[in-house]
Scaffold this motif. Structure first.
Motif, PDB file in Angstrom:
ATOM      1  N   ASP A   1       0.730  -1.173   0.068  1.00  0.00           N
ATOM      2  CA  ASP A   1      -0.052   0.008  -0.068  1.00  0.00           C
ATOM      3  C   ASP A   1       0.769   1.175  -0.014  1.00  0.00           C
ATOM      4  N   ARG A   2       1.343   1.425  -1.202  1.00  0.00           N
ATOM      5  CA  ARG A   2       2.364   2.615  -1.395  1.00  0.00           C
ATOM      6  C   ARG A   2       1.827   3.929  -0.761  1.00  0.00           C
ATOM      7  N   LYS A   3       0.493   4.222  -0.899  1.00  0.00           N
ATOM      8  CA  LYS A   3      -0.114   5.693  -0.536  1.00  0.00           C
ATOM      9  C   LYS A   3      -0.144   5.532   0.987  1.00  0.00           C
TER      10      LYS A   3
ATOM     11  N   GLU B   1       9.505   9.357  -4.782  1.00  0.00           N
ATOM     12  CA  GLU B   1       8.478   9.055  -5.729  1.00  0.00           C
ATOM     13  C   GLU B   1       8.745   8.034  -6.803  1.00  0.00           C
TER      14      GLU B   1
ATOM     15  N   LEU C   1       3.569   6.416   2.071  1.00  0.00           N
ATOM     16  CA  LEU C   1       4.111   7.553   1.682  1.00  0.00           C
ATOM     17  C   LEU C   1       3.372   8.425   2.775  1.00  0.00           C
ATOM     18  N   ARG C   2       2.162   8.298   3.019  1.00  0.00           N
ATOM     19  CA  ARG C   2       1.301   9.143   3.724  1.00  0.00           C
ATOM     20  C   ARG C   2       1.965   9.264   5.434  1.00  0.00           C
TER      21      ARG C   2
ATOM     22  N   SER D   1       5.306  11.168   5.205  1.00  0.00           N
ATOM     23  CA  SER D   1       5.069  12.417   5.348  1.00  0.00           C
ATOM     24  C   SER D   1       4.685  12.919   6.820  1.00  0.00           C
TER      25      SER D   1
ATOM     26  N   ASN E   1       8.833  -0.045  -5.249  1.00  0.00           N
ATOM     27  CA  ASN E   1       8.172  -0.224  -3.793  1.00  0.00           C
ATOM     28  C   ASN E   1       9.224  -1.065  -3.096  1.00  0.00           C
TER      29      ASN E   1
END
Length: 224
Positions: free
Chosen positions: A141-143, A166, A146-147, A150, A170
């Motif tokens: 789950d890349r999103k 980005e 990254l969340r 961040s 993965n």
């Protein structure tokens, strides 16, 4: 063993390897770990590794929950073997080098040896998938990863090369973040022992969210 060696499976690796116990150190397959070698026993270890066919060293953590004697601490059973891919002499008796991870291993037996450094008989069989680059990365789950990254950077006033992040595949992203993470030995060991890349990413996200929750003040709005 030639330079730029390629390992296709467990049978390509030696079953007896030198081990380098280092708390908080996490090496993963195809990850790169810089090391500053200065203790005489590890200078000897590097010299012997360079003289061997494989140039391999097993990175492993001492088991802090069951420490054992100070001079020879108990070890976790699972580590990762890496190949010396870069090395330089410092001029003052140290080695500055880089290990590139090949495969995880499980210790079967620690050997009685005459070397200053420790050596173990190991098996790589449980980790055959480590030899397959980028295996399972489409399930990450890349999103979410990254969340979490961040939010961690924001909470700690840190910056990152987002263009590089980005563009990273993965596998490289998950393993690099796991290796660079500021977490303790137990968390690092959990990341190492994750059965697949998807699980490693999930552990990394969970540990990051726990760390963020610890650092929030009571009146602060939770990050979304």
């Amino acid at each position: 063993m030639p330079m730029n060696a390629i390992y296709h499976g467990p049978a390509d690796l030696p079953v007896v390897i030198p081990v380098f116990p280092l708390p908080g150190a996490l090496l993963l397959p195809r990850g790169q770990m810089p090391l500053n070698i200065f203790e005489p026993r590890y200078i000897e270890m590097v010299d012997d590794a360079l003289a061997s066919r494989h140039r391999l060293i097993g990175m492993i953590q001492p088991d802090s929950a069951h420490p054992g004697p100070e001079e020879k601490p108990n070890l976790f059973r699972i580590g990762c073997v890496g190949r010396i891919t870069q090395i330089a002499e410092s001029g003052d008796g140290r080695y500055l080098m880089q290990l590139t991870g090949v495969s995880r291993f499980r210790i079967e037996e620690e050997l009685e040896v005459g070397t200053l450094y420790r050596q173990c008989r190991v098996t790589y069989a449980p980790f055959a998938d480590d030899f397959v680059a980028r295996k399972g990365e489409e399930q990450v789950d890349r999103k979410a990863l990254l969340r979490a990254l961040s939010e961690f950077l924001t909470a700690n006033n840190l910056k990152a090369d987002w263009e590089g992040i980005e563009n990273a595949p993965n596998e490289a992203l998950v393993n690099a973040l796991a290796m660079m993470s500021p977490y303790g030995s137990a968390e690092k060991q959990a990341l190492l022992e994750a059965p697949d890349l998807k699980t490693r990413a999930e552990i990394l996200i969970a540990v990051t969210e726990i760390e963020l929750a610890k650092n929030r003040t009571d009146g602060e709005t939770p990050l979304q």
